[in-house]
Design a protein around this motif. Structure first.
Motif, PDB file in Angstrom:
ATOM      1  N   CYS A   6       0.839  -1.194   0.000  1.00  0.00           N
ATOM      2  CA  CYS A   6       0.000   0.000   0.000  1.00  0.00           C
ATOM      3  C   CYS A   6       0.872   1.242   0.000  1.00  0.00           C
ATOM      4  N   GLU A   7       0.499   2.228  -0.797  1.00  0.00           N
ATOM      5  CA  GLU A   7       1.290   3.455  -0.880  1.00  0.00           C
ATOM      6  C   GLU A   7       0.463   4.653  -0.447  1.00  0.00           C
ATOM      7  N   PHE A   8       1.117   5.569   0.247  1.00  0.00           N
ATOM      8  CA  PHE A   8       0.409   6.735   0.777  1.00  0.00           C
ATOM      9  C   PHE A   8       0.973   8.064   0.292  1.00  0.00           C
ATOM     10  N   GLY A   9       2.144   8.032  -0.301  1.00  0.00           N
ATOM     11  CA  GLY A   9       2.784   9.288  -0.681  1.00  0.00           C
ATOM     12  C   GLY A   9       3.218  10.054   0.560  1.00  0.00           C
ATOM     13  N   GLU A  10       2.925  11.339   0.582  1.00  0.00           N
ATOM     14  CA  GLU A  10       3.322  12.124   1.755  1.00  0.00           C
ATOM     15  C   GLU A  10       2.196  12.181   2.761  1.00  0.00           C
ATOM     16  N   ILE A  11       2.500  11.887   4.026  1.00  0.00           N
ATOM     17  CA  ILE A  11       1.467  12.015   5.047  1.00  0.00           C
ATOM     18  C   ILE A  11       1.812  13.194   5.948  1.00  0.00           C
ATOM     19  N   PRO A  12       0.811  14.028   6.255  1.00  0.00           N
ATOM     20  CA  PRO A  12       1.088  15.195   7.095  1.00  0.00           C
ATOM     21  C   PRO A  12       1.266  14.805   8.556  1.00  0.00           C
ATOM     22  N   GLY A  13       1.708  15.758   9.369  1.00  0.00           N
ATOM     23  CA  GLY A  13       1.850  15.519  10.797  1.00  0.00           C
ATOM     24  C   GLY A  13       0.501  15.230  11.420  1.00  0.00           C
ATOM     25  N   GLY A  14       0.440  14.328  12.356  1.00  0.00           N
ATOM     26  CA  GLY A  14      -0.815  13.995  13.007  1.00  0.00           C
ATOM     27  C   GLY A  14      -1.694  13.070  12.184  1.00  0.00           C
ATOM     28  N   PHE A  15      -1.172  12.578  11.070  1.00  0.00           N
ATOM     29  CA  PHE A  15      -1.901  11.658  10.193  1.00  0.00           C
ATOM     30  C   PHE A  15      -2.244  10.376  10.950  1.00  0.00           C
ATOM     31  N   ASN A  16      -3.504   9.923  10.816  1.00  0.00           N
ATOM     32  CA  ASN A  16      -3.909   8.710  11.510  1.00  0.00           C
ATOM     33  C   ASN A  16      -5.071   8.108  10.738  1.00  0.00           C
ATOM     34  N   GLU A  17      -4.846   6.972  10.068  1.00  0.00           N
ATOM     35  CA  GLU A  17      -5.889   6.444   9.201  1.00  0.00           C
ATOM     36  C   GLU A  17      -5.968   4.928   9.324  1.00  0.00           C
ATOM     37  N   ARG A  18      -7.162   4.399   9.187  1.00  0.00           N
ATOM     38  CA  ARG A  18      -7.321   2.946   9.213  1.00  0.00           C
ATOM     39  C   ARG A  18      -7.623   2.451   7.802  1.00  0.00           C
ATOM     40  N   LEU A  19      -6.991   1.354   7.447  1.00  0.00           N
ATOM     41  CA  LEU A  19      -7.176   0.761   6.128  1.00  0.00           C
ATOM     42  C   LEU A  19      -7.857  -0.586   6.365  1.00  0.00           C
ATOM     43  N   ARG A  20      -9.081  -0.767   5.801  1.00  0.00           N
ATOM     44  CA  ARG A  20      -9.787  -2.026   6.093  1.00  0.00           C
ATOM     45  C   ARG A  20      -9.873  -2.882   4.848  1.00  0.00           C
ATOM     46  N   ILE A  21      -9.484  -4.133   4.966  1.00  0.00           N
ATOM     47  CA  ILE A  21      -9.556  -5.051   3.830  1.00  0.00           C
ATOM     48  C   ILE A  21     -10.325  -6.292   4.265  1.00  0.00           C
ATOM     49  N   PRO A  22     -11.486  -6.552   3.645  1.00  0.00           N
ATOM     50  CA  PRO A  22     -12.226  -7.774   4.010  1.00  0.00           C
ATOM     51  C   PRO A  22     -11.457  -9.017   3.597  1.00  0.00           C
ATOM     52  N   ILE A  23     -11.524 -10.079   4.402  1.00  0.00           N
ATOM     53  CA  ILE A  23     -10.812 -11.301   4.047  1.00  0.00           C
ATOM     54  C   ILE A  23     -11.714 -12.498   4.241  1.00  0.00           C
TER      55      ILE A  23
END
Lengths: 410, 404
Positions: free
Chosen positions: A120-137
């Motif tokens: 997975c690629e995000f490029g540039e993330i700013p300060g305080g960045f916080n993200e959830r990535l959900r993938i069904p399995i």
């Protein structure tokens, strides 16, 4: 017949010797370069950078992997966040190996799967960045087993954080701060007093001790060993002993002074101006007089006794002998000792740090390095003080080398 | 000045000054030994000093002089003009002993000082001799006191209990009836505070530092001292310069690099960094020693077909063995006593060196006697080493210890 001429170049033997010399020296040069010259350069570099203690932890992306949901709705969750609240991280990506028994559902746009490897690629993330990535399995195994399988592979995280240590941001604020502050004059005064009085004091006291022991008598060896005690024992032991001894509440010295009626109230030796500065200087003299004593004694014992015999014949008195014979003979070693001790007293850190922690007007330049860098957490300002120390030291060393080359006392 | 050079005047002045010095000494010694109140009395001492000085001038027989002054001083203690004022709880016996001790020490010293002083005008030589003798006596007392008192207090405090210390900070008398309980601070340090481990860590680190230092500095200093190559002078100057760079200046970047690379808080880091602080010292000391060895022996070896390296191994090093011992001891001492780097780089109590461990004890929650016991534990090994090998250490100190 060819006439013999002196060699114009270095011969094979000389070359071989030089090669060997460099070979023998190389490890030392390497180590010295690595651990002394490099840090010195680093000090100069850091002194013009706005670095705080917290900046030492590099900014980096952090990825946590976990398994969420139940039964059919199982999903893999990757939580991606920036360790810093303010600084961006660029080129952030992570990759994770997906076990064969697991089948992934629909992937988010920035992710793709290649040979069981999720990326997975995000490029540039700013300060305080916080993200959830959900993938069904989907999988055959039950949840607990699956959790173990999935979490057995740690995701590999990539990302380039901007470090203040390496970027192109420069500032003179550190120097401005240390020179501007009102403390600076007090620091300079403490350093000067401590260095000058400490050096001269240790030298004179050492000279006195050497005069005492410069004769043969029973117990001379024992006394000589005894007088070296302060220098030989660990600084930490003697410094804490002095603190205990001079404590205003439970110290023996105060108890003694009170009992003898010298003072009415206990004296806070290490806690009030200007007494604290005087006391740390006295400590310095106490701890380092053995060194001057040892050098001066060694020099005294190598003075030719004929001279004194001649002086005795001429009826010279003890003080005359000391003043006109011993002192000129000792002048060389005294001046070398003075210069060296001057530099070393100037460099001294542990003693004051342990005795007063730099409080009550005892903050010298060296203690100020620690104070700025760790107490105020401003590494840049600490380095700026270190640079000041180093420059002053270069001047001292220059003077020393000019004199030392004339004196062969050491 | 000329008045001073009269035997009667000089002996009285020296008698008074000497008596005052000794009265203070005896009072301090008695106070430190018993914890009771002893204090010198000015007028009693002056009177006794005048008396003792004039007597010493006329009676040159120590077997009469010393007992007489001793008894006189003890008698003074029970007159209105006592020489050492004692506290109310001090018995008559100790009161007399304090006086007698003062009389004995004072008369013995006075006899030595005024041996060659006769009544009437003195020659300059005699006069100065007496003054020198007086100053020598004062010097011995002064130096012995300033060196011994801190160490005495260090050891004695470590054997006391917290209440006893607060009750009377002067009382260093030891209650032997407690048996092994006397050493409870030590038991606690070794038991609860892990000091056995710190001791081993310090030993390990110091020995390793010595070995690594020698490994680097022996070849290096030999090359600088013996081999000819361009830049050897600059190099030996450079050693001296590097020797003078203060540790605190280096400590900051070292701290940063160690934080980033994860070497902070590891013994590996400590073992890596300690030798660097000692290699310049060792280089400086050893090159001086190698220069002092006769070149001829080595040249003879070269002529006989040894290579340079063989010469170093078979001739130079055996000859330099005493110097190697001196350097090793000195380096060991530096490493053992090192505090700054250990303090900055180690945070984990399981990895502390001894000095770092002791510095941990300096907190208001931990009683003083523990701190002093820690100080004793740190000092004893180095003292034992020093006393056993004093000759080597003093030689090492004079050879290179311009470092503080």
């Amino acid at each position: 017949m060819p006439t013999a001429v002196p060699p114009t170049q270095r011969g094979a033997l000389a070359k071989r010797e030089a090669r060997l010399a460099w070979g023998l020296l190389f490890p030392t040069i390497f180590v010295v370069f690595l651990v002394i010259l490099l840090p010195l350069l680093a000090i100069f570099w850091i002194s013009v950078k706005p670095v705080g203690l917290a900046d030492l932890r590099p900014v980096a992306p952090i990825v946590r992997e976990s398994l969420r949901g139940k039964n059919e709705k199982l999903r893999l969750e990757y939580r991606v966040r920036n360790s810093s609240q303010s600084k961006a991280v660029s080129d952030v990506s992570f990759s994770d190996v997906i076990p064969v028994s697991v089948t992934l559902g629909a992937l988010p746009d920035n992710c793709f799967l290649e040979n069981q490897k999720l990326r997975c690629e995000f490029g540039e993330i700013p300060g305080g960045f916080n993200e959830r990535l959900r993938i069904p399995i989907a999988s055959d195994s039950d949840k607990d087993a699956l959790e173990n399988i999935v979490e057995s592979t740690e995701p590999i995280v990539l990302g380039v954080g901007d470090s203040v240590l390496t970027n192109g941001e420069f500032t003179l604020d550190n120097f401005r701060r240390i020179f501007d502050s009102k403390e600076f004059t007090s620091v300079i005064w403490a350093t000067t007093f401590y260095t000058v009085v400490g050096t001269v004091g240790a030298l004179l006291v050492g000279l006195f001790a050497a005069l005492l022991l410069n004769k043969q008598f029973k117990g001379q060896g024992i006394l000589r060993g005894l007088y070296l005690f302060p220098y030989v024992s660990p600084i930490i032991a003697v410094a804490f002993t002095w603190v205990t001894l001079l404590d205003p509440f439970s110290g023996s010295v105060n108890a003694l002074l009170l009992q003898m009626g010298v003072v009415e109230t206990p004296i806070n030796f290490f806690g009030q101006r200007p007494l604290a500065l005087i006391m740390v200087t006295v400590f310095e003299i106490w701890r380092y007089f053995p060194l001057s004593f040892l050098f001066i004694l060694a020099r005294m014992q190598s003075i030719d006794s004929d001279m004194y015999e001649a002086a005795n014949m001429d009826g010279a008195s003890p003080f005359q002998k000391f003043w006109y014979l011993s002192v000129p003979q000792l002048l060389g070693i005294l001046s070398v000792l003075f210069l060296l001790r001057f530099i070393w007293t100037f460099n001294k850190f542990d003693d004051i740090f342990l005795l007063t922690g730099g409080n009550a007007g005892t903050r010298t330049l060296t203690v100020n390095v620690y104070e700025q860098a760790f107490a105020i957490s401003n590494i840049g300002a600490g380095s700026a003080v270190a640079v000041v120390i180093f420059v002053v030291l270069l001047i001292f060393s220059f003077i020393f080398l000019r004199y030392a080359s004339r004196e062969d006392g050491l | 000045m000329s008045l001073l050079r009269i035997g009667e005047v000089l002996s009285v002045i020296i008698g008074v000054l000497w008596m005052l010095v000794l009265a203070v000494t005896v009072a301090v010694v008695m106070a430190f030994a018993t914890g009771d109140s002893y204090k010198p009395a000015l007028w009693g001492c002056i009177l006794l000093g005048v008396m003792a000085g004039s007597l010493t001038l006329h009676i040159k027989e120590p077997r009469i002089l010393i007992p007489f002054i001793t008894v006189a001083a003890a008698a003074f203690q029970f007159s209105p003009l006592d020489v050492i004022v004692v506290g109310e709880n001090v018995s008559m016996f100790w009161r007399a002993i304090a006086g007698a001790l003062l009389g004995l020490a004072a008369s013995f010293g006075l006899y030595q000082i005024l041996k060659d002083v006769q009544s009437g005008p003195l020659t300059r030589h005699r006069f100065e001799d007496a003054v020198v003798q007086f100053l020598t006596g004062v010097g011995y007392i002064f130096f012995t006191a300033i060196v011994l008192i801190p160490f005495y207090v260090m050891v004695m405090t470590s054997l006391k209990s917290q209440q006893a210390l607060l009750q009377n900070p002067l009382d260093f008398s030891i209650d032997l009836s407690q048996g092994w309980q006397l050493f409870r601070s030590y038991f606690e340090l070794f038991g609860q505070f892990n000091f056995g481990r710190y001791l081993l860590t310090s030993l390990f680190v110091s020995v390793l530092t010595v070995l690594i230092t020698l490994l680097f500095s022996v070849p290096g200093s030999y090359a600088v001292a013996r081999l000819e190559f361009k830049g050897s002078v600059a190099f030996s100057r450079g050693i001296l310069l590097i020797y003078m760079v203060p540790l605190i200046v280096l400590a900051l970047p070292i701290y940063i690099v160690f934080s980033i690379t994860g070497l902070r808080n590891t013994l590996t880091g400590i073992v890596l960094i300690y030798p660097v602080t000692t290699i310049p010292v060792a280089l400086y000391m050893l090159q001086g020693y190698f220069r002092g060895l006769p070149v001829e022996v080595e040249e003879a070896g070269l002529m006989d077909g040894l290579t340079r390296l063989q010469v170093i191994r078979k001739i130079t090093l055996p000859l330099a063995l005493p110097a190697l011992v001196s350097v090793s001891l000195y380096v060991f001492m530096i490493a053992w006593n090192e505090f700054l780097l250990a303090f900055m780089l180690l945070d984990d109590p399981s990895k502390f060196t001894l000095t770092r461990g002791v510095s941990m004890l300096n907190s208001s929650e931990i009683p003083r006697q523990h701190l002093m016991a820690g100080a004793v534990i740190a000092t004893v090994p180095i003292m034992v080493l020093f006393l056993a090998l004093e000759k080597f250490i003093t030689r090492g100190l004079t050879a290179g210890s311009v470092k503080g």
